[in-house]
Design a protein around this motif. Structure first.
Motif, mmCIF file in Angstrom:
data_model
loop_
_atom_site.group_PDB
_atom_site.id
_atom_site.type_symbol
_atom_site.label_atom_id
_atom_site.label_comp_id
_atom_site.label_asym_id
_atom_site.label_seq_id
_atom_site.Cartn_x
_atom_site.Cartn_y
_atom_site.Cartn_z
ATOM 1 N N ALA A 170 8.708 -6.810 -18.287
ATOM 2 C CA ALA A 170 7.498 -6.471 -19.026
ATOM 3 C C ALA A 170 6.310 -6.402 -18.088
ATOM 4 C CB ALA A 170 7.246 -7.507 -20.120
ATOM 5 N N GLY A 171 5.321 -5.609 -18.471
ATOM 6 C CA GLY A 171 4.094 -5.561 -17.693
ATOM 7 C C GLY A 171 3.299 -6.844 -17.838
ATOM 8 N N ASP A 172 2.374 -7.042 -16.929
ATOM 9 C CA ASP A 172 1.488 -8.207 -16.985
ATOM 10 C C ASP A 172 0.742 -8.197 -18.316
ATOM 11 O OD1 ASP A 172 0.112 -10.471 -16.124
ATOM 12 O OD2 ASP A 172 -1.461 -9.305 -15.147
ATOM 13 N N THR A 173 0.800 -9.301 -19.043
ATOM 14 C CA THR A 173 0.237 -9.370 -20.387
ATOM 15 C C THR A 173 -0.827 -10.454 -20.430
ATOM 16 O OG1 THR A 173 2.402 -8.718 -21.268
ATOM 17 C CG2 THR A 173 0.784 -9.585 -22.842
ATOM 18 N N ARG A 174 -2.070 -10.059 -20.656
ATOM 19 C CA ARG A 174 -3.184 -11.004 -20.642
ATOM 20 C C ARG A 174 -3.955 -10.925 -21.953
ATOM 21 N NH1 ARG A 174 -4.485 -13.138 -15.587
ATOM 22 N NH2 ARG A 174 -3.083 -12.379 -13.938
ATOM 23 N N ILE A 175 -4.069 -12.063 -22.606
ATOM 24 C CA ILE A 175 -4.773 -12.158 -23.879
ATOM 25 C C ILE A 175 -5.998 -13.034 -23.674
ATOM 26 C CG2 ILE A 175 -4.546 -12.651 -26.332
ATOM 27 C CD1 ILE A 175 -2.464 -10.649 -25.265
ATOM 28 N N GLY A 176 -7.168 -12.532 -24.053
ATOM 29 C CA GLY A 176 -8.375 -13.300 -23.799
ATOM 30 C C GLY A 176 -9.472 -13.034 -24.809
ATOM 31 N N ILE A 177 -10.709 -13.251 -24.377
ATOM 32 C CA ILE A 177 -11.869 -13.181 -25.254
ATOM 33 C C ILE A 177 -12.953 -12.316 -24.612
ATOM 34 C CG2 ILE A 177 -11.539 -15.336 -26.509
ATOM 35 C CD1 ILE A 177 -13.187 -16.774 -24.396
ATOM 36 N N SER A 178 -13.846 -11.829 -25.449
ATOM 37 C CA SER A 178 -14.969 -11.024 -24.991
ATOM 38 C C SER A 178 -16.192 -11.935 -24.880
ATOM 39 C CB SER A 178 -15.230 -9.882 -25.971
ATOM 40 O OG SER A 178 -16.277 -9.060 -25.523
ATOM 41 N N PHE A 216 -10.250 -10.548 -27.848
ATOM 42 C CA PHE A 216 -10.742 -10.808 -29.196
ATOM 43 C C PHE A 216 -12.267 -10.878 -29.148
ATOM 44 C CE2 PHE A 216 -6.371 -12.002 -29.739
ATOM 45 C CZ PHE A 216 -6.093 -11.721 -31.073
ATOM 46 N N ASP A 217 -12.898 -10.105 -30.031
ATOM 47 C CA ASP A 217 -14.354 -10.031 -30.097
ATOM 48 C C ASP A 217 -14.846 -10.439 -31.483
ATOM 49 O OD1 ASP A 217 -16.926 -9.504 -29.135
ATOM 50 O OD2 ASP A 217 -16.893 -7.439 -29.837
ATOM 51 N N ASN A 218 -14.052 -11.225 -32.194
ATOM 52 C CA ASN A 218 -14.439 -11.732 -33.514
ATOM 53 C C ASN A 218 -14.994 -13.151 -33.355
ATOM 54 O OD1 ASN A 218 -11.879 -12.637 -32.721
ATOM 55 N ND2 ASN A 218 -11.114 -12.818 -34.818
ATOM 56 N N ASP A 219 -16.145 -13.220 -32.671
ATOM 57 C CA ASP A 219 -16.649 -14.509 -32.207
ATOM 58 C C ASP A 219 -17.565 -15.227 -33.184
ATOM 59 O OD1 ASP A 219 -19.656 -13.735 -31.468
ATOM 60 O OD2 ASP A 219 -18.365 -12.126 -30.771
ATOM 61 N N VAL A 220 -18.033 -14.536 -34.239
ATOM 62 C CA VAL A 220 -19.095 -15.091 -35.080
ATOM 63 C C VAL A 220 -18.706 -16.438 -35.680
ATOM 64 C CG1 VAL A 220 -20.442 -14.728 -37.174
ATOM 65 C CG2 VAL A 220 -20.098 -12.840 -35.570
#
Length: 300
Positions: free
Chosen positions: A7-15, A274-278
Motif C-alpha cells: 500500500a502507499g504511504d497513508t497519513r491521516i491528520g488534521i487541518s 479533518f477540518d471539522n474542528d469547531v
C-alpha cells in the motif's frame, strides 16, 4: 484493513492545530500553547499548515515547526490566498516566487503536498489553470530557480531549497460546479496534480477522480460544514475508499466527473485531513480513521 507493504504511504491528520476549544479536551489541561504542535504530532502523522494561506510566514517559523515534530512527520502546506482568491491566478509568477522563497523549504523532507484552494465564485477557465499548473515547480531545484525571482519585499526574510533534489506535489481544491468536467480532470492528469476529495456537507462538489500518484482528502464534515463529526459507519466508508486508493485501485461507487478511469497503479500515497474542528471532532475522527486503516500512532 491492515496497512501492508504493497500500500502507499497513508497519513491521516488534521487541518491546523491551534484551536482554543481543543485545550483541556484534545490537549491535556495546562499544556502550554507552545507545546501543542509537538503533542499533536505525536498523535497523528501529518498536519495541514493553514497560516501560509492567510499570509507569508517566515523561515524561522517553518524551522521551528520542523524542529518540534518527529523525524517521520509530514506537513501539507496551503498556498497563499493572495494567488488564488485575490489575484485569481493572474500575474502570479512573482507572488509565487515570494511564497517559495518565504521559508517553506526549511521543513526539509517533512514538506509534503502543497494545497491550492480556490474560492466558490471562481469558475474553471482552462487556459488560466493550464498556465498556473505549468508554473508550479515539481522539484526543489525548479522551486529554487523560481524562488530567486522574488521581489524586494522579501529582502532579509528568504530561504531557498538546499540539499538533494526532492520532488514536489500539488493538490487543488475546487468549489465551483464548472470544474465537474472531463476537461478539467484531463488537465489535472496531464500535469499530475491531485484533485482534492472534499467532503463539505454537500455544499460544494465532491469528486473522486484520481489524477496523480497520490490522493488528497479534506473532510470538512458530512452533515454540518466544519462542525459535524463522522460516525463509525461514515469513517468505515472512508476507510474502504482510502484502502482502495492506497492500493492503486478505484472504488466501484466513485463519484467522478470524467468517464475515463485513471490507470491502475501498484499503489498511491494518501493524505487525509479533518477540518471539522469547531466541536473538537477533528483530532478524534482522525485518530479513529487511522486506527481503522492500521496506521494509528501515539509516540511517547
Amino acid at each position: 484493513m491492515a496497512h501492508t507493504p504493497t500500500a502507499g504511504d497513508t497519513r491521516i491528520g488534521i487541518s491546523g492545530w491551534r484551536y482554543a476549544p481543543w485545550r483541556g479536551r484534545f490537549y491535556p489541561p495546562k499544556l502550554p500553547q507552545r507545546s501543542e504542535l509537538a503533542f499533536a504530532a505525536r498523535q497523528l502523522a501529518t498536519i495541514e499548515l493553514n497560516g501560509s494561506f492567510y499570509s507569508l510566514q517566515r523561515p524561522e517559523s517553518y524551522q521551528r515547526w520542523h524542529d518540534e515534530t518527529p523525524d517521520d512527520f509530514v506537513f501539507a502546506v496551503k498556498g497563499p490566498r493572495y494567488l488564488t482568491h485575490m489575484l485569481r491566478l493572474k500575474d502570479v509568477r512573482v507572488p509565487l516566487a515570494n511564497f517559495l522563497a518565504s521559508g517553506v523549504f526549511a521543513l526539509g523532507p517533512k514538506l509534503g503536498p502543497m494545497l491550492w484552494q480556490f474560492p466558490p465564485q471562481m469558475a474553471f477557465e482552462p487556459e488560466r489553470f493550464d498556465a498556473f499548473f505549468q508554473l508550479l515547480p515539481r522539484n526543489t531545484q525548479a522551486a529554487a530557480a523560481l524562488a530567486r525571482e522574488h521581489d524586494s519585499r522579501m529582502a532579509g526574510r528568504t530561504l531557498l531549497p538546499e540539499g538533494p533534489r526532492r520532488r514536489l506535489r500539488h493538490a487543488v481544491e475546487i468549489r465551483h460546479e464548472s470544474f465537474c468536467s472531463p476537461d478539467f480532470i484531463a488537465l489535472l492528469r496531464r500535469h499530475r496534480i491531485a484533485l482534492v476529495v472534499a467532503d463539505t456537507a454537500r455544499r460544494w462538489p465532491l469528486l473522486e477522480d484520481l489524477t496523480a500518484d497520490f490522493v488528497y482528502l479534506r473532510l470538512h464534515g458530512d452533515k454540518e460544514l466544519y462542525a459535524s463529526g463522522y460516525d463509525d459507519a461514515a469513517l468505515s466508508d472512508w476507510a474502504r475508499r482510502i484502502d482502495a486508493w492506497r492500493h492503486g485501485t478505484q472504488v466501484t461507487d466513485a463519484r467522478t466527473a470524467s468517464p475515463r478511469a485513471a490507470p491502475r497503479r501498484a499503489r498511491r500515497d494518501v493524505y487525509c485531513y479533518f477540518d471539522n474542528d469547531v466541536k473538537v471532532h477533528a483530532p478524534c475522527d482522525a485518530a479513529a480513521l487511522a486506527a481503522k486503516l492500521g496506521v494509528a500512532r501515539c509516540l511517547k
